[in-house]
Design a protein around this motif. Structure first.
Motif, PDB file in Angstrom:
ATOM      1  N   GLU B  56     -33.764   2.978   7.378  1.00  0.00           N
ATOM      2  CA  GLU B  56     -33.722   4.328   6.819  1.00  0.00           C
ATOM      3  C   GLU B  56     -32.321   4.885   6.991  1.00  0.00           C
ATOM      4  O   GLU B  56     -31.670   4.637   8.019  1.00  0.00           O
ATOM      5  CB  GLU B  56     -34.722   5.254   7.521  1.00  0.00           C
ATOM      6  N   LYS B  57     -31.885   5.654   6.025  1.00  0.00           N
ATOM      7  CA  LYS B  57     -30.567   6.279   6.106  1.00  0.00           C
ATOM      8  C   LYS B  57     -30.585   7.402   7.133  1.00  0.00           C
ATOM      9  O   LYS B  57     -31.557   8.141   7.266  1.00  0.00           O
ATOM     10  CB  LYS B  57     -30.176   6.854   4.742  1.00  0.00           C
ATOM     11  N   GLY B  58     -29.466   7.477   7.837  1.00  0.00           N
ATOM     12  CA  GLY B  58     -29.272   8.590   8.741  1.00  0.00           C
ATOM     13  C   GLY B  58     -28.502   9.710   8.063  1.00  0.00           C
ATOM     14  O   GLY B  58     -28.655   9.940   6.868  1.00  0.00           O
ATOM     15  N   ASP B  59     -27.644  10.356   8.821  1.00  0.00           N
ATOM     16  CA  ASP B  59     -26.909  11.502   8.290  1.00  0.00           C
ATOM     17  C   ASP B  59     -25.653  11.111   7.516  1.00  0.00           C
ATOM     18  O   ASP B  59     -25.222  11.838   6.632  1.00  0.00           O
ATOM     19  CB  ASP B  59     -26.499  12.424   9.447  1.00  0.00           C
ATOM     20  N   ILE B  60     -25.079   9.952   7.842  1.00  0.00           N
ATOM     21  CA  ILE B  60     -23.801   9.565   7.219  1.00  0.00           C
ATOM     22  C   ILE B  60     -23.818   8.103   6.805  1.00  0.00           C
ATOM     23  O   ILE B  60     -23.026   7.294   7.259  1.00  0.00           O
ATOM     24  CB  ILE B  60     -22.612   9.848   8.174  1.00  0.00           C
ATOM     25  N   PRO B  61     -24.703   7.693   5.882  1.00  0.00           N
ATOM     26  CA  PRO B  61     -24.812   6.276   5.527  1.00  0.00           C
ATOM     27  C   PRO B  61     -23.747   5.770   4.553  1.00  0.00           C
ATOM     28  O   PRO B  61     -23.590   4.555   4.379  1.00  0.00           O
ATOM     29  CB  PRO B  61     -26.191   6.218   4.858  1.00  0.00           C
ATOM     30  N   GLU B  62     -22.995   6.677   3.951  1.00  0.00           N
ATOM     31  CA  GLU B  62     -22.055   6.262   2.901  1.00  0.00           C
ATOM     32  C   GLU B  62     -21.000   5.329   3.465  1.00  0.00           C
ATOM     33  O   GLU B  62     -20.357   5.617   4.466  1.00  0.00           O
ATOM     34  CB  GLU B  62     -21.376   7.500   2.278  1.00  0.00           C
ATOM     35  N   GLY B  63     -20.802   4.213   2.789  1.00  0.00           N
ATOM     36  CA  GLY B  63     -19.792   3.246   3.210  1.00  0.00           C
ATOM     37  C   GLY B  63     -20.324   2.203   4.180  1.00  0.00           C
ATOM     38  O   GLY B  63     -19.574   1.314   4.600  1.00  0.00           O
ATOM     39  N   TYR B  64     -21.607   2.317   4.541  1.00  0.00           N
ATOM     40  CA  TYR B  64     -22.218   1.394   5.498  1.00  0.00           C
ATOM     41  C   TYR B  64     -23.488   0.789   4.911  1.00  0.00           C
ATOM     42  O   TYR B  64     -24.130   1.387   4.057  1.00  0.00           O
ATOM     43  CB  TYR B  64     -22.597   2.120   6.788  1.00  0.00           C
ATOM     44  N   SER B  65     -23.842  -0.389   5.404  1.00  0.00           N
ATOM     45  CA  SER B  65     -25.160  -0.951   5.153  1.00  0.00           C
ATOM     46  C   SER B  65     -25.617  -1.608   6.449  1.00  0.00           C
ATOM     47  O   SER B  65     -24.829  -1.753   7.390  1.00  0.00           O
ATOM     48  CB  SER B  65     -25.130  -1.967   4.005  1.00  0.00           C
ATOM     49  N   VAL B  66     -26.893  -1.974   6.507  1.00  0.00           N
ATOM     50  CA  VAL B  66     -27.440  -2.570   7.723  1.00  0.00           C
ATOM     51  C   VAL B  66     -28.353  -3.731   7.354  1.00  0.00           C
ATOM     52  O   VAL B  66     -28.794  -3.873   6.211  1.00  0.00           O
ATOM     53  CB  VAL B  66     -28.239  -1.549   8.575  1.00  0.00           C
ATOM     54  N   SER B  67     -28.625  -4.529   8.367  1.00  0.00           N
ATOM     55  CA  SER B  67     -29.522  -5.661   8.192  1.00  0.00           C
ATOM     56  C   SER B  67     -30.320  -5.844   9.465  1.00  0.00           C
ATOM     57  O   SER B  67     -29.760  -5.827  10.567  1.00  0.00           O
ATOM     58  CB  SER B  67     -28.707  -6.928   7.894  1.00  0.00           C
ATOM     59  N   ARG B  68     -31.639  -6.042   9.298  1.00  0.00           N
ATOM     60  CA  ARG B  68     -32.482  -6.346  10.457  1.00  0.00           C
ATOM     61  C   ARG B  68     -33.447  -7.454  10.055  1.00  0.00           C
ATOM     62  O   ARG B  68     -34.529  -7.209   9.573  1.00  0.00           O
ATOM     63  CB  ARG B  68     -33.237  -5.120  10.937  1.00  0.00           C
ATOM     64  N   GLU B  69     -33.008  -8.680  10.292  1.00  0.00           N
ATOM     65  CA  GLU B  69     -33.795  -9.866   9.958  1.00  0.00           C
ATOM     66  C   GLU B  69     -34.678 -10.304  11.112  1.00  0.00           C
ATOM     67  O   GLU B  69     -35.698 -10.958  10.914  1.00  0.00           O
ATOM     68  CB  GLU B  69     -32.863 -11.011   9.544  1.00  0.00           C
ATOM     69  N   LYS B  70     -34.273  -9.964  12.328  1.00  0.00           N
ATOM     70  CA  LYS B  70     -35.065 -10.271  13.517  1.00  0.00           C
ATOM     71  C   LYS B  70     -35.230  -9.004  14.342  1.00  0.00           C
ATOM     72  O   LYS B  70     -34.380  -8.112  14.307  1.00  0.00           O
ATOM     73  CB  LYS B  70     -34.376 -11.345  14.352  1.00  0.00           C
ATOM     74  N   LYS B  71     -36.301  -8.954  15.092  1.00  0.00           N
ATOM     75  CA  LYS B  71     -36.628  -7.729  15.834  1.00  0.00           C
ATOM     76  C   LYS B  71     -35.521  -7.331  16.799  1.00  0.00           C
ATOM     77  O   LYS B  71     -35.235  -6.156  16.981  1.00  0.00           O
ATOM     78  CB  LYS B  71     -37.943  -7.923  16.597  1.00  0.00           C
ATOM     79  N   GLU B  72     -34.902  -8.319  17.427  1.00  0.00           N
ATOM     80  CA  GLU B  72     -33.953  -8.012  18.476  1.00  0.00           C
ATOM     81  C   GLU B  72     -32.545  -7.713  17.972  1.00  0.00           C
ATOM     82  O   GLU B  72     -31.688  -7.306  18.748  1.00  0.00           O
ATOM     83  CB  GLU B  72     -33.887  -9.175  19.477  1.00  0.00           C
ATOM     84  N   ARG B  73     -32.292  -7.904  16.707  1.00  0.00           N
ATOM     85  CA  ARG B  73     -30.915  -7.833  16.198  1.00  0.00           C
ATOM     86  C   ARG B  73     -30.795  -6.847  15.043  1.00  0.00           C
ATOM     87  O   ARG B  73     -31.592  -6.876  14.100  1.00  0.00           O
ATOM     88  CB  ARG B  73     -30.485  -9.230  15.735  1.00  0.00           C
ATOM     89  N   PHE B  74     -29.771  -5.996  15.127  1.00  0.00           N
ATOM     90  CA  PHE B  74     -29.545  -4.985  14.081  1.00  0.00           C
ATOM     91  C   PHE B  74     -28.051  -4.979  13.786  1.00  0.00           C
ATOM     92  O   PHE B  74     -27.242  -4.733  14.684  1.00  0.00           O
ATOM     93  CB  PHE B  74     -30.016  -3.618  14.590  1.00  0.00           C
ATOM     94  N   SER B  75     -27.698  -5.279  12.570  1.00  0.00           N
ATOM     95  CA  SER B  75     -26.293  -5.405  12.201  1.00  0.00           C
ATOM     96  C   SER B  75     -25.845  -4.233  11.333  1.00  0.00           C
ATOM     97  O   SER B  75     -26.588  -3.784  10.459  1.00  0.00           O
ATOM     98  CB  SER B  75     -26.068  -6.703  11.419  1.00  0.00           C
ATOM     99  N   LEU B  76     -24.641  -3.791  11.591  1.00  0.00           N
ATOM    100  CA  LEU B  76     -24.005  -2.748  10.769  1.00  0.00           C
ATOM    101  C   LEU B  76     -22.876  -3.407   9.994  1.00  0.00           C
ATOM    102  O   LEU B  76     -22.071  -4.142  10.565  1.00  0.00           O
ATOM    103  CB  LEU B  76     -23.459  -1.637  11.652  1.00  0.00           C
ATOM    104  N   ILE B  77     -22.838  -3.131   8.694  1.00  0.00           N
ATOM    105  CA  ILE B  77     -21.848  -3.763   7.827  1.00  0.00           C
ATOM    106  C   ILE B  77     -21.017  -2.694   7.139  1.00  0.00           C
ATOM    107  O   ILE B  77     -21.568  -1.743   6.562  1.00  0.00           O
ATOM    108  CB  ILE B  77     -22.553  -4.639   6.766  1.00  0.00           C
ATOM    109  N   LEU B  78     -19.706  -2.857   7.239  1.00  0.00           N
ATOM    110  CA  LEU B  78     -18.787  -2.025   6.478  1.00  0.00           C
ATOM    111  C   LEU B  78     -18.288  -2.902   5.338  1.00  0.00           C
ATOM    112  O   LEU B  78     -17.547  -3.862   5.553  1.00  0.00           O
ATOM    113  CB  LEU B  78     -17.612  -1.564   7.339  1.00  0.00           C
ATOM    114  N   GLU B  79     -18.735  -2.631   4.132  1.00  0.00           N
ATOM    115  CA  GLU B  79     -18.449  -3.510   2.999  1.00  0.00           C
ATOM    116  C   GLU B  79     -16.950  -3.588   2.698  1.00  0.00           C
ATOM    117  O   GLU B  79     -16.422  -4.637   2.383  1.00  0.00           O
ATOM    118  CB  GLU B  79     -19.199  -3.025   1.760  1.00  0.00           C
ATOM    119  N   SER B  80     -16.279  -2.459   2.804  1.00  0.00           N
ATOM    120  CA  SER B  80     -14.838  -2.410   2.550  1.00  0.00           C
ATOM    121  C   SER B  80     -14.265  -1.338   3.474  1.00  0.00           C
ATOM    122  O   SER B  80     -14.304  -0.150   3.154  1.00  0.00           O
ATOM    123  CB  SER B  80     -14.581  -2.074   1.082  1.00  0.00           C
TER     124      SER B  80
END
Lengths: 111, 113
Positions: B56-80
């Motif tokens: 779910e998006k928080g307050d400032i999601p612009e410019g970021y994306s995330v991935s959660r493929e496994k329960k224990e791991r949460f990745s933040l991605i800055l595309e550019s």
């Protein structure tokens, strides 16, 4: 108006002093309130939850005033080790499973 | 002892690079969060996840994306990456339920040049 507002400080107090911080929140429907502590260059950690009737944990007392929409943290007999930033945290009851953090109040206890 | 770890303490990247920030928790928590912390602005929520593959998006999601493929791991991605994304990034996790205590990782100080 910020959703959760705190005086940034710093509050400079001598050891042994009593110090109090307030935090105001904008949403009257908020239900959950916390104080977190963040040491310099460290991550935030939960200090205590704030209950409607007020609660105490050793030298720390937290209180909630729903009518005026603020919570408070009182620290008695300040120690040097209490020097930190104290973050006020509130759920804004927007249906979102997340908390809103204030920007913190910095406390410096001096010998 | 509960633990949230982040892949790097310090990271320096150039404008336009793709940046991955990794967070791992060992407490079997359902909820995971990404915040950024800037002086005077406090912690601001970027994204959160309450289950695998859910976000779910928080307050400032612009410019970021995330991935959660496994329960224990949460990745933040800055595309550019851009210079205004220079900040301290904090990951947190909590048990299911809405307002449980959040446990934070040590943070990643990202500098974008």
């Amino acid at each position: 108006r910020k959703e959760v507002e705190q005086d940034p400080g710093p509050f400079n107090v001598p050891e042994g002093a009593t110090v109090a911080f307030n935090c105001t929140y904008s949403n009257s429907a908020s239900q959950s309130f916390f104080w977190y502590r963040q040491d310099c260059r460290k991550e935030p950690k939960l200090l205590m939850s704030v209950y409607s009737s007020g609660n105490e944990d050793g030298r720390f007392t937290a209180q909630l005033n729903r009518a005026s929409q603020y919570i408070s943290l009182l620290i008695r007999d300040s120690k040097l080790s209490d020097s930190a930033t104290y973050l006020c945290v509130v759920n804004m009851d927007t249906g979102r499973r997340a908390l809103t953090f204030g920007s913190g109040t910095r406390l410096q206890v001096q010998p | 002892d509960v633990k949230v770890t982040q892949s790097s303490r310090y990271l320096v990247k150039r404008t336009g690079e793709k940046v991955f920030l990794e967070c791992v928790q060992d407490m079997d928590h359902e909820n995971m969060f990404w915040y950024r912390q800037d002086p005077g602005l406090g912690l601001r929520l970027i994204y959160f996840s309450y289950d695998v593959k859910m976000k779910e998006k928080g307050d400032i999601p612009e410019g970021y994306s995330v991935s959660r493929e496994k329960k224990e791991r949460f990745s933040l991605i800055l595309e550019s990456a851009s210079t205004n994304q220079t900040s301290m990034y904090l990951c947190a996790s909590s048990r299911s339920g809405t307002y449980n205590e959040q446990f934070f990782g040590p943070g990643t100080r990202l500098t974008v040049l």
